[in-house]
Design an enzyme around this catalytic site. Structure first.
Site, short mmCIF file in Angstrom:
data_model
loop_
_atom_site.label_atom_id
_atom_site.label_comp_id
_atom_site.label_asym_id
_atom_site.label_seq_id
_atom_site.Cartn_x
_atom_site.Cartn_y
_atom_site.Cartn_z
N VAL A 1 0.83 -1.20 0.00
CA VAL A 1 0.00 0.00 0.00
C VAL A 1 0.87 1.26 0.00
CG1 VAL A 1 -0.17 0.03 2.53
CG2 VAL A 1 -1.95 1.12 1.16
N SER B 1 4.65 5.17 -6.33
CA SER B 1 4.40 6.06 -7.47
C SER B 1 4.68 7.52 -7.13
CB SER B 1 2.95 5.91 -7.94
OG SER B 1 2.06 6.09 -6.87
N HIS C 1 9.24 1.99 -10.62
CA HIS C 1 7.83 2.36 -10.76
C HIS C 1 7.23 1.75 -12.03
CE1 HIS C 1 4.69 5.75 -11.47
NE2 HIS C 1 4.13 4.68 -10.93
N TYR D 1 5.30 6.37 -23.41
CA TYR D 1 5.17 5.00 -22.92
C TYR D 1 4.49 4.91 -21.55
CZ TYR D 1 8.24 3.17 -26.61
OH TYR D 1 8.77 2.79 -27.82
#
EC number: 4.2.1.17
Length: 729
Positions: free
Chosen positions: A401, A429, A450, A660
């Site tokens: 988390v 992130s 990431h 991307y």
């Protein structure tokens, strides 16, 4: 030796049979301008041989010809239209002379024969291939169309439907499919290729094969009745309009050109191809798409150089096994790196294994794998509730988390269970890597990794270098990401890293538009249909998750308070407080219901307008230009800041990360390519109209300097030499 150039040579093989061998310096053959000229000279020598009976074309490399030299494209595309047209006429005269030799010809094709390589072998009478063949015409993916006769010869050889499918989509096909549709005449093992080609050539020389009849259809109009032509081209144009859309002119131009040329013989058909190719080469779309290809090569080359001295991880582990963890585990196992998948409860482990199994079953349904392969891959994913096997892993990625306390605790515990040289990575992130590293005894063995959701589809992996991350640590995770088939881009540490750092100013621009009375439906429509994003900001927020965005927005505001701290309650706050979290709970900017395939389908929901009315001024209309400007300026400004601060190393890497990782419209080429196309001075003028909206709209000083001197971010490209110097005769 009959002829020797820098990239090819011509010699006698046996009585009356010559071989023309492509053998460029380096690892691959490319059909660059010099090679085209050299090919013309070699054919000139052949035309003088009165005792010539046949010609074999082959390659001394692992691939026949990988295509044109795309590094030449940007400079060729700057050549004035008339000169570019002249050079294409010259190039096509070379292939015509190859096709018109008074003897049978055959190409022995191994590996890749793409673009110009494919067009070269289309000019021979016969083609024999190896099982590893990939042949096709990918030009439309670069914003252009075949220019060396591919749009003329292929339809006349294969029929309109098969040729249109390859040309319009920029496809390549393997050996079996090429044989089935008539693109090659046979497939043999590599060690039998020359022997097999010689056998066919001798049959043609002896009259057992009618090589003149084989050649003739390529010289004539396309054999289609009016009804067949109407059906083929109408269907093709409809399909292209649906898939390519208005932002990609090359596919529809190719179809219309083939249709217009259908009633003509070779010479006039080639003239039509030339007339269509030249304007396409001068479009911004072609420059952007070629730029993406070159940037992709640069990024992959940089990763290869970075990892040349490290061993690719042979065993990996994933901590946290939801959808993301399961996706990472699947991708690693699918690419032959076994993975241990750990969580603290059975339910999460089951979810992760289910995700991996679902993705493998999709491969099975598509015929990509059989049951044995599926079982083999799934057996390399080892679910566990403890740390069994962690003493053998080379790299661990944490995907729990998005909470710094939880992540620190999990990483610190894991560090005690692995070898001293094992690399730890976090899939966070937004949380700075250097902050998470404070919990570790060996911060030099730690970095960010990431992944983007869905993992199996999204090509980008951001590799985040923390303050103490070692070069070896970065190299190992880059090697693992590359092994997984991903495109790793190394960035430096900051809140949100690169992609999320530039995404949230874009969302902030969206929030401000809504606050000022814009309709989110119109914003989505403009950003999708006009600017070209795969989804507008409202839809993207629903897919990402309103709750996820709400949390990330707070992290970004804390990291960059001067620009990203807002002083008003916005649409994201309103939806979050109403428990509308997007697709995950069926309610966001839209209401979602499952369609017949089980996928979420968005529907209008009037309740949203009432919620947004609480945080917005009365509705008013905004022009498309204003919507695009107000959405894109905050993102582009932040992209430029990231380059200036060294978060991202180069414009090429920034643009590839955007394409991307976020789906930045490829026909724009990325933020820096878009900026260069627009012009920095023009961008500055546009941005200054909106600087009253706050710090996100203030143009960075470095960009202001570029505007003053009218400088681009990409190095200027010089036009190719005058066509006369390119040996056009």
């Amino acid at each position: 030796m009959l002829y020797k150039g820098d990239t090819l040579y011509l010699d006698w093989l046996e009585d009356g049979i010559a071989e023309l061998v492509f053998d460029a310096p380096g690892s691959v053959n490319k059909l660059d301008t010099a090679t085209v000229a050299s090919l013309g000279e070699a054919i000139g020598v052949l035309e003088q041989q009165s005792d010539l009976k046949g010609l074999l074309l082959r390659s001394n490399k692992a691939a026949f010809i990988v295509g044109a030299d795309i590094t030449e494209f940007l400079s060729l595309f700057l050549v004035p239209e008339e000169q570019l047209s002249q050079w294409l006429h010259f190039a096509n005269s070379v292939f015509n002379r190859l096709e018109d030799l008074p003897v049978p010809t055959i190409a022995a094709v191994n590996g890749y024969a793409l673009g110009g390589g494919c067009e070269c072998v289309l000019a021979t009478d016969y083609r024999l291939a190896t099982p590893d063949l990939r042949i096709g015409l990918p030009e439309t993916k670069l914003g252009i169309m075949p220019g060396f006769g591919g749009s003329v010869r292929m339809p006349r050889m294969l029929g309109a439907d098969s040729a249109l499918e390859i040309i319009a989509a920029g496809k390549d096909v393997g050996a079996d499919q090429a044989l089935k549709i008539g693109l090659v005449d046979g497939v043999v093992k590599a060690e039998k290729l020359v022997e097999g080609a010689m056998a066919i050539l001798r049959q043609a020389i002896n009259g057992d094969l009618d090589w003149k009849a084989k050649r003739q259809p390529k010289l004539e109009p396309l054999k289609l009745s009016k009804i067949e032509a109407a059906m083929s081209f109408t269907i093709a144009k409809g399909m292209v309009a649906q898939t390519a859309g208005k932002h990609y002119p090359a596919p529809i131009t190719a179809v219309k050109t083939i249709e217009a040329a259908a009633r003509f013989g070779r010479e006039e058909a080639l003239n039509l191809e030339n007339k269509s190719f030249v304007p396409l080469a001068h479009t911004n779309e072609a420059r952007a798409l070629v730029g993406i290809f070159l940037n992709d090569q640069y990024v992959k080359g940089k990763a290869k150089k970075l990892t040349k001295d490290v061993e690719t991880p042979k065993q990996a582990a994933v901590l946290g096994t939801g959808i993301m963890g399961g996706g990472i585990a699947y991708q690693s196992a699918w690419k032959d790196v076994p993975v241990v998948m750990k969580d603290i409860n059975d339910k999460s482990l089951t979810l992760g294994m289910t995700e991996a199994a679902k993705l493998l079953n999709k491969q099975l349904e598509r015929g990509k794998i059989d049951g044995l392969k599926l079982a083999g891959v799934i057996s390399t994913i080892h679910p566990t509730l403890d740390y069994a096997g962690f003493d053998r892993v080379d790299v661990v990625v944490e995907a729990v988390v998005e909470n710094p306390k939880v992540k620190k605790a999990v990483l610190a515990e894991t560090e005690q269970k692995v070898r001293p040289d094992t690399v730890l990575a976090s899939n966070t992130s937004t949380i700075p890597i250097s902050e998470l590293a404070n919990a570790l005894e060996r911060p030099e063995n730690f970095c960010g990794m990431h992944f983007f959701n869905p993992v199996h589809r999204m090509p980008l992996v951001e590799i985040i270098r923390g303050e103490k991350s070692s070069d070896e640590t970065i190299a190992k995770v880059v090697a693992w990401a590359s092994k997984m088939g991903k495109t790793p881009i190394v960035v430096n540490d900051c809140p949100g890293f690169f992609v999320n750092r530039v995404l949230f100013p874009y969302f902030a621009g969206f929030s401000q538009l809504l606050r000022d009375g814009a309709d989110f439906r119109k914003i989505d429509k403009v950003m999708e249909k006009q600017f070209g994003w795969p989804m507008g900001p409202a839809y993207l927020l629903d897919v990402v998750g309103i709750d996820t965005a709400h949390h990330a927005q707070a992290v970004m505001a804390a990291g960059f308070p001067q620009r990203m701290q807002k002083d008003y309650r916005d649409a994201i706050d309103a939806l979050f407080n109403a428990n509308r979290f997007g697709q995950k709970n069926g309610l966001g900017f839209w209401r979602y219901k499952e369609d017949s395939k089980g996928k979420p389908k968005k529907e209008e929901d009037a309740a949203v307008d009432d919620l947004l009315a609480e945080v917005s001024q009365p509705k008013r209309d905004f022009s498309e230009e204003e919507i695009i400007a107000r959405m894109m300026i905050p993102m582009v400004n932040e992209v430029v800041r990231c380059l200036e601060e060294g978060i991202i190393a180069t414009p090429a890497e920034a643009d590839m990360a955007l394409v991307y990782g976020l789906g930045f419209p490829p026909f724009h080429g990325g933020a820096f390519r878009w900026l260069d196309t627009l012009g920095s001075a023009k961008y500055l003028d546009m941005a200054q109209q909106y600087q009253h909206l706050g710090p996100l709209y203030e143009v960075p000083e470095g960009l202001r300097n570029k505007a003053r001197h009218n400088e681009p971010y990409y190095p200027p490209v010089e036009p190719a030499r005058p066509v006369g110097d390119l040996k056009t005769a």
